[in-house]
Design an enzyme around this catalytic site. Structure first.
Site, PDB file in Angstrom:
ATOM      1  CG  ASP A 209     147.515  25.057 128.051  1.00 22.04           C
ATOM      2  OD1 ASP A 209     146.923  25.626 127.124  1.00 22.04           O
ATOM      3  OD2 ASP A 209     147.942  25.650 129.070  1.00 22.04           O
ATOM      4  CD  GLU A 453     147.856  18.467 135.014  1.00 22.53           C
ATOM      5  OE1 GLU A 453     147.036  18.661 134.099  1.00 22.53           O
ATOM      6  OE2 GLU A 453     148.195  19.348 135.818  1.00 22.53           O
ATOM      7  CE1 TYR A 506     148.563  26.405 137.028  1.00 20.02           C
ATOM      8  CE2 TYR A 506     148.138  24.045 136.983  1.00 20.02           C
ATOM      9  CZ  TYR A 506     148.932  25.130 136.659  1.00 20.02           C
ATOM     10  OH  TYR A 506     150.104  24.940 135.970  1.00 20.02           O
ATOM     11  CD  GLU A 542     152.039  22.005 135.439  1.00 17.90           C
ATOM     12  OE1 GLU A 542     150.928  22.573 135.306  1.00 17.90           O
ATOM     13  OE2 GLU A 542     152.436  21.116 134.684  1.00 17.90           O
TER      14      GLU A 542
HETATM   15  C1  BDP Z   1     148.434  22.204 133.821  1.00 10.10           C
HETATM   16  C2  BDP Z   1     149.174  21.562 132.667  1.00 10.10           C
HETATM   17  C3  BDP Z   1     149.927  22.588 131.836  1.00 10.10           C
HETATM   18  C4  BDP Z   1     149.018  23.745 131.505  1.00 10.10           C
HETATM   19  C5  BDP Z   1     148.534  24.379 132.805  1.00 10.10           C
HETATM   20  C6  BDP Z   1     147.625  25.579 132.528  1.00 10.10           C
HETATM   21  O1  BDP Z   1     150.067  20.580 133.145  1.00 10.10           O
HETATM   22  O2  BDP Z   1     150.417  21.985 130.663  1.00 10.10           O
HETATM   23  O3  BDP Z   1     149.598  24.695 130.672  1.00 10.10           O
HETATM   24  O4  BDP Z   1     147.781  23.401 133.477  1.00 10.10           O
HETATM   25  O5  BDP Z   1     146.448  25.356 132.291  1.00 10.10           O
HETATM   26  O6  BDP Z   1     147.446  21.383 134.312  1.00 10.10           O
HETATM   27  O7  BDP Z   1     148.103  26.698 132.527  1.00 10.10           O
END
Ligand code: BDP
Length: 648
Positions: A209, A453, A506, A542
């Site tokens: 991404d 990932e 997320y 993250e």
């Molecule tokens: C995570 C990835 C990262 C993405 C992020 C996203 O590690 O590279 O930019 O999601 O979707 O899973 O913002």
């Protein structure tokens, strides 16, 4: 890794003996080029001639041997800055999205004393180029390198001495095509339906991404060394009570034997220890340890290790000097803690990208310094080099400022089962060799991350990751190793081999979008599952939410600044509960907005930054700033001048 609190001399020496410093060495030395009394550096930063090979098979440059004569004689050229990605420099969308070979060229006036003196090595070094590079000097190939993000070099003395009257013409062809075996991997799809696509149409598929910026991203330079020279230095540091220990190994090239003198100087230039010979231990009384930012009132303390070489080949005598910054510190991991200098360290930091307007991934000093100022303003003590090695100049800044780094290789987007084969693994291993070889001496680097990932639920992943992680530990037994997994708990192959579990999640974004109320329960479940199974400390590597700057709503809705802020706060309450147990860090995704490929989920890039791409704060930046300074006050030792709130 075991806890080492209260170790005495005996244990220190035992450990030193166990850790053969030689094992930290890669195949060849890649010491950062520094000017010393025996070495000169000439930067080739500036405007180069450039052409993208737009031919259907992208091979016109090789067929027409564009490297044999000045580029401008084989067709039209553009002016292209180096270092910079080429993608955003022109108004041409074909060049922005170009896949294939591009050609760079410039002429250099090499100082005549370099050419005349046969006892001088002249080395051409490329800081990084994405991804496959071939380099010629005056039409003669001198180097070939696979992979972006890492430096490569060639001794060009022989070529430039062939005809000292001609200027030195450097040609670099760079291909950004990603394949199943490159890192990151990618695939090319040829669109053969002539009712939908023009002839020869193809696209590059990527599984990560961020925008696939390409070109020469870091400085190109020429530097000299004597013919007999210090090729590599490896240090491993430790301490016992107030005595610091620097175990070192120096490798020399160009002669079978050389006299070596090693001197360690403190910040004021006073000699604090000396040694001689290619390996040894420097003992430093009343050591000043290297501490992270906000953990100590004198963070980032660096000694300078000066290696002086003298050797003779029977006719001439050669003298070389190299000065390596050295920070003395230890890193250890227990079941529930991350220890720096035997004290618990909590990562309150950020994930970054090398990314900015116009320059793309090109090294840019104003941006680097601004980012460090923002990191310090935020009260962050660490970052992860998501998703590839950053410029050496950035790692040096981290050493000096005490910013702790999780150093990640470009193993991102390993999603296709064919990218788990032997060829992929072999390349991944050699990228780790290059990364550890380049960054092994940075005190700021406290952990290696071998991938982000990956599709670790696939059957070959177990062999792939066990091999990769074992190899990395063999290269560097002094640092923990991790790979970054995601909240999909099935993807835990590899977890048995890592020292620290790093999880990205997320909640209320990619899962249950809009439902922030599920964050606490899902986050707790995540932590309890991972710790319950592996009994290893966990970093939330993250978490975050997109926010379009200036978009507001209350109650919060996705993509507003309020939603981003509230997502962060919901995570924070769980972090505060679990950090008293085994959660050892939190890294926001992301430090700043960054460019991605175009797609229906991205509005001109990823907007999860707490700063905009132009480095202006969104509301979330202030939430995080308050939290990080509170954490620093609670977990570190802050001198009065850094206590929040203050202006840095
Ligand atoms: C995570 C990835 C990262 C993405 C992020 C996203 O590690 O590279 O930019 O999601 O979707 O899973 O913002």
């Amino acid at each position: 890794m075991a806890t080492r609190g209260g170790f005495g001399w005996l244990c220190v020496w035992y450990l030193c003996a166990l850790l053969d410093v030689a094992s930290l060495q890669g195949s060849g030395g890649m010491l950062y080029p520094r000017e010393t009394s025996s070495r000169e550096v000439k930067e080739l930063t500036g405007v180069w001639s450039f052409r993208a090979d737009m031919s259907a098979n992208r091979n016109e440059g090789f067929d027409g041997a564009w490297y044999k004569s000045p580029l401008a004689t084989t067709g039209p050229v553009l002016e292209m800055p180096v270092p910079a990605s080429y993608n955003d420099i022109t108004q041409d969308s074909m060049l922005r999205d170009f896949i294939g070979w591009v050609w760079y060229e410039r002429e250099v006036q090499v100082p005549s004393r370099w050419v005349k003196d046969e006892g001088t090595r002249v080395v051409l070094r490329v800081g990084s180029a994405h991804y496959y590079s071939v380099v010629w000097v005056n039409g003669i190939q001198v180097a070939e390198h696979e992979g972006g993000h890492l430096p490569f070099e060639a001794d060009i003395g022989g070529v430039i001495r062939e005809d000292p009257t001609v200027p030195c013409r450097i040609t670099i062809a760079v291909n950004n095509t990603l394949t199943l075996t490159s890192l990151p991997p990618g695939t090319i799809t040829h669109m053969n339906d002539r009712t939908k696509y023009p002839g020869g149409y193809f696209v590059q598929n990527i599984f990560f991404d961020f925008f696939n910026y390409a070109g020469i991203h870091r400085p190109v330079l020429l530097y000299t060394t004597p013919k007999v020279y210090v090729d590599d230095i490896t240090v491993f540091t430790d301490f016992a009570d107030s005595t610091g220990l620097v175990k070192y190994k120096v490798s020399v090239k160009g002669a079978s034997s050389a006299n070596l003198k090693v001197t360690l100087m403190d910040k004021d230039g006073h000699c604090v220890a000396t040694s001689s010979g290619p390996s040894g231990v420097l003992k430093v009384a009343d050591v000043m340890l290297w501490w992270p930012y906000l953990m100590h009132d004198n963070p980032g303390y660096l000694y300078s290790m000066e290696v002086q070489l003298s050797a003779s080949d029977g006719q001439s005598t050669f003298e070389d000097v190299y000065a390596l910054p050295v920070g003395i510190r230890t890193v250890n991991v227990t079941r529930t803690q991350f220890l720096i200098n035997n004290k618990p360290f909590y990562f309150h930091g950020v994930n970054k990208h090398e990314d900015s307007d116009i320059r793309g991934k090109g090294l840019d000093w104003p941006l680097i310094v601004k980012d460090f100022n923002l990191i310090k303003w935020l009260g962050a003590n660490s970052f992860r080099t998501s998703h590839y090695p950053y410029a050496e100049e950035i790692m040096q800044m981290c050493d000096r400022h005490g910013i702790v780094v999780i150093d990640e290789c470009p193993g991102v987007g390993i999603k296709d089962i064919r990218s788990f084969g032997n060829a992929s693994l072999a390349h991944h291993l050699s990228v780790m060799d290059e990364l550890v070889g380049r960054d092994k001496n940075h005190p700021s680097v406290v952990m290696w991350s071998v991938a982000n990932e990956p599709a670790a639920e696939m059957p070959p992943a177990d062999y792939y990751f066990s091999t990769l992680i074992k190899h990395t530990k063999m290269l560097d037994p002094s640092r923990p190793v991790t790979f970054i997994t995601d909240s999909n708990y099935a993807r835990d192959k590899g977890a048995p081999y890592v020292d620290v579990i790093c999880v990205n999640s997320y909640f209320s974004w990619y899962h249950d979008p809009g439902h922030m109320e599920v964050i606490p329960i899902q986050l707790k479940t995540q932590f309890e599952n991972w710790f319950g199974k592996y009994k290893k400390p966990i970093i939330q590597s993250e978490y975050g939410a997109d926010a379009v700057p200036g978009l507001h709503s209350d109650p919060p809705m996705m993509f507003t600044e309020e939603y981003q802020k509230n997502v962060l706060q919901s995570y924070h309450s769980v972090f505060d509960e679990k950090r008293k147990q085994y959660v050892i860090g939190e890294l926001i995704w992301n430090f700043a907005d960054f460019m991605t490929a175009q797609g229906i989920t991205r509005v001109v890039g990823n907007k999860k930054g707490i700063f905009t791409r132009q480095r202006q704060p969104k509301s979330a930046a202030f939430i995080l700033r308050e939290r990080y300074w509170r954490l620093a006050n609670a977990t570190g030792k802050l001198p009065p001048w850094t206590r929040y709130p203050c202006s840095l």
